[in-house]
Design an enzyme around this catalytic site. Structure first.
Site, mmCIF file in Angstrom:
data_model
loop_
_atom_site.group_PDB
_atom_site.id
_atom_site.type_symbol
_atom_site.label_atom_id
_atom_site.label_comp_id
_atom_site.label_asym_id
_atom_site.label_seq_id
_atom_site.Cartn_x
_atom_site.Cartn_y
_atom_site.Cartn_z
ATOM 1 N N MET A 260 45.235 41.699 52.993
ATOM 2 C CA MET A 260 44.005 42.345 52.548
ATOM 3 C C MET A 260 42.848 41.352 52.495
ATOM 4 S SD MET A 260 44.507 45.537 52.283
ATOM 5 C CE MET A 260 43.254 46.319 51.253
ATOM 6 N N GLU B 153 49.619 38.061 53.193
ATOM 7 C CA GLU B 153 50.420 38.064 54.415
ATOM 8 C C GLU B 153 51.898 37.801 54.143
ATOM 9 O OE1 GLU B 153 49.074 36.134 58.200
ATOM 10 O OE2 GLU B 153 50.967 35.034 58.059
ATOM 11 N N VAL C 187 51.491 45.812 54.877
ATOM 12 C CA VAL C 187 50.290 45.157 54.364
ATOM 13 C C VAL C 187 50.551 44.590 52.979
ATOM 14 C CG1 VAL C 187 47.935 45.604 53.544
ATOM 15 C CG2 VAL C 187 48.743 46.714 55.628
ATOM 16 N N CYS C 188 50.090 43.363 52.736
ATOM 17 C CA CYS C 188 50.121 42.830 51.372
ATOM 18 C C CYS C 188 48.816 42.094 51.117
ATOM 19 C CB CYS C 188 51.323 41.924 51.159
ATOM 20 S SG CYS C 188 51.213 40.367 52.045
ATOM 21 N N ALA C 189 48.755 41.339 50.011
ATOM 22 C CA ALA C 189 47.490 40.702 49.645
ATOM 23 C C ALA C 189 47.107 39.606 50.635
ATOM 24 C CB ALA C 189 47.567 40.147 48.226
#
Lengths: 375, 75
Positions: free
Chosen positions: A100, A76, A72-74
């Site tokens: 996110m 993609e 998971v990141c901010a």
């Protein structure tokens, strides 16, 4: 091995169905500590993507082989990069589509219960942000309360249910998220209501939401009645639906109560908040099911994913309803408050119609948890 | 402040600004200064966090319209 995509909707099912998931969050430490994907049975590892640019060898042994691993990141991009590295190292791995940003936006509609003569009430759970919106549906018509800004989710749902949206309410001027209320009303021809005491500075037309206002929804004439209940803001208004549900807005939550400071007037509104929680609500039937506009953590979710509890149970169990001394109450809701929600002053301006940021800017403003409560 | 080199990663989105900055930094010598131009807002928190983890120092930071400029001194 293979990189798979996982959508926010799929993650939401895992939260609600209590499934396990291993989350490798590659945002930086501050972002992770501030706000992450919460699940009853989720495990976490937080290593920023920029610490993995030279390779993922060190973390491979830390990734479990017996459960899904989701990177998971901010937004993609970084999660996809890290997922590809992990896959190159011989492991199957998922990345979160849209990061996110899409988690914060995802809404899961869940039926809370049946109303008189075939009516229904739905809760739209925004897991990533802890926002709860409502739709009361009766044959032919619908009313919406505290809609978040994703207008199409509500209008599409209404289409699916074959109902016309007639009334759109906001319990108060929101400070933690951008309201979709007036945009839904505009798109559907519905009436948009806002408490006038919260709306002194708004720059659009609205219908005043006054104490005791009642609307009837659909052929079964389901009653949605307003109850003035100030404290979180001076205009905050609750709703009683079908003599069965109490929609408390940001006044009363499952395991906490509303904070009175987000419009800048904590000291002034403490008395109102106490009056609402300790007197106005106490006069109501204890069997009403409380449906708040937020939850703070997933412990507050019921088994089927809804956030709802009997008023009588909250009176007995919610700490915020059991502070005897007024002085201690004042202290609890005005001192040592948690940090304010991200960009809350800007969000209030958006909800007043004073500024009109584009979609990306709105997403940016709404990043992070809602933080509307005190415990 | 005299940058040894200027890196333009405007228009690139995460993770590319940091990936490119790191690559560029690897070619410089200790004490050299890299000036990075970036438009991805995520860099506001990620660039300092990355520099900190890698031991580099951000000696200055400017914001010019939509462009963020970082001046990073190599460790």
């Amino acid at each position: 091995m293979t990189v798979f995509k996982m959508t926010a909707a799929q993650v939401a099912r895992k939260v609600i169905e209590n499934q396990s998931l291993f989350i490798l969050d590659v945002r930086n430490k501050d972002a992770f500590e501030d706000w992450k994907i919460e699940g009853h049975s989720f495990d976490y590892l937080n290593i920023p993507y920029f610490d993995l640019l030279d390779g993922v060898d060190e973390i491979i042994p830390k990734l479990p082989a017996d459960k899904d691993v989701l990177v998971v990141c901010a937004k993609e991009g970084s999660s996809l990069m890290v997922a590809e590295m992990i896959s190159d190292a011989g492991r199957d791995v998922f990345y979160l589509e849209g990061g996110m940003k899409s988690w914060s936006s995802y809404l899961e509609p869940i039926k809370v219960g049946d109303l008189t003569d075939g009516g229904e009430i739905y809760q739209f759970v925004r897991l990533g942000k802890g926002c709860l919106s409502y739709m009361v549906v009766s044959e032919g018509e619908a009313a919406i309360i505290d809609a978040v800004r994703f207008k199409d989710v509500f209008t599409n749902f209404a289409k699916e249910k074959n109902v016309e949206i007639k009334h759109v309410f906001d319990t108060h001027l929101h400070a933690d998220h951008i309201s979709g209320g007036r945009h839904i009303a505009k798109a559907t021809g519905a009436t948009y209501y806002l408490p006038p005491k919260d709306a002194e500075e708004v720059v659009f037309d609205y219908t005043p939401l006054e104490d005791d206002l009642t609307v009837k929804v659909g052929t079964s004439q389901i009653e949605v009645g307003a109850l003035y209940s100030p404290g979180h803001t001076i205009g905050s208004t609750s709703f009683i639906v079908d003599s069965k549900y109490l929609l408390t807005g940001d006044i009363l939550f499952i395991d906490s109560i509303g904070r009175p400071d987000l419009a800048g007037l904590a000291e002034d509104w403490v008395g109102d908040l106490r009056e609402t929680l300790y007197h106005r609500y106490r006069e109501l039937a204890e069997d009403l099911i409380v449906l708040p506009a937020h939850f703070m953590n997933i412990e507050e979710l019921n088994e089927e994913g809804t956030v709802a509890k009997r008023l009588g149970d909250l009176v007995a169990e919610n700490h915020g309803l059991n502070i005897e001394s007024e002085e201690e109450f004042r202290h609890t809701v005005t001192d040592n408050l948690p940090p304010q929600p991200n960009a809350y002053e800007l969000i209030r301006q958006v909800n007043m119609g004073k500024i009109t940021p584009d979609n990306d800017e709105q997403t940016e403003m709404e990043i992070g948890p809602n933080r509307c409560a005190v415990r | 402040m005299n940058p040894t080199k200027i890196l333009d990663v405007k228009g690139m989105s995460c993770p590319m600004p940091i990936v490119r900055t790191k690559k560029e930094m690897d070619t410089l010598n200790t004490g050299d200064i890299l000036e990075v131009h970036v438009t991805d807002k995520g860099a506001l928190s990620d660039m300092p966090a990355w520099a900190n983890a890698a031991g580099h120092t951000i000696i200055d930071q400017e914001e010019d319209a939509e462009v963020l400029k970082f001046f990073i001194k190599k460790a």
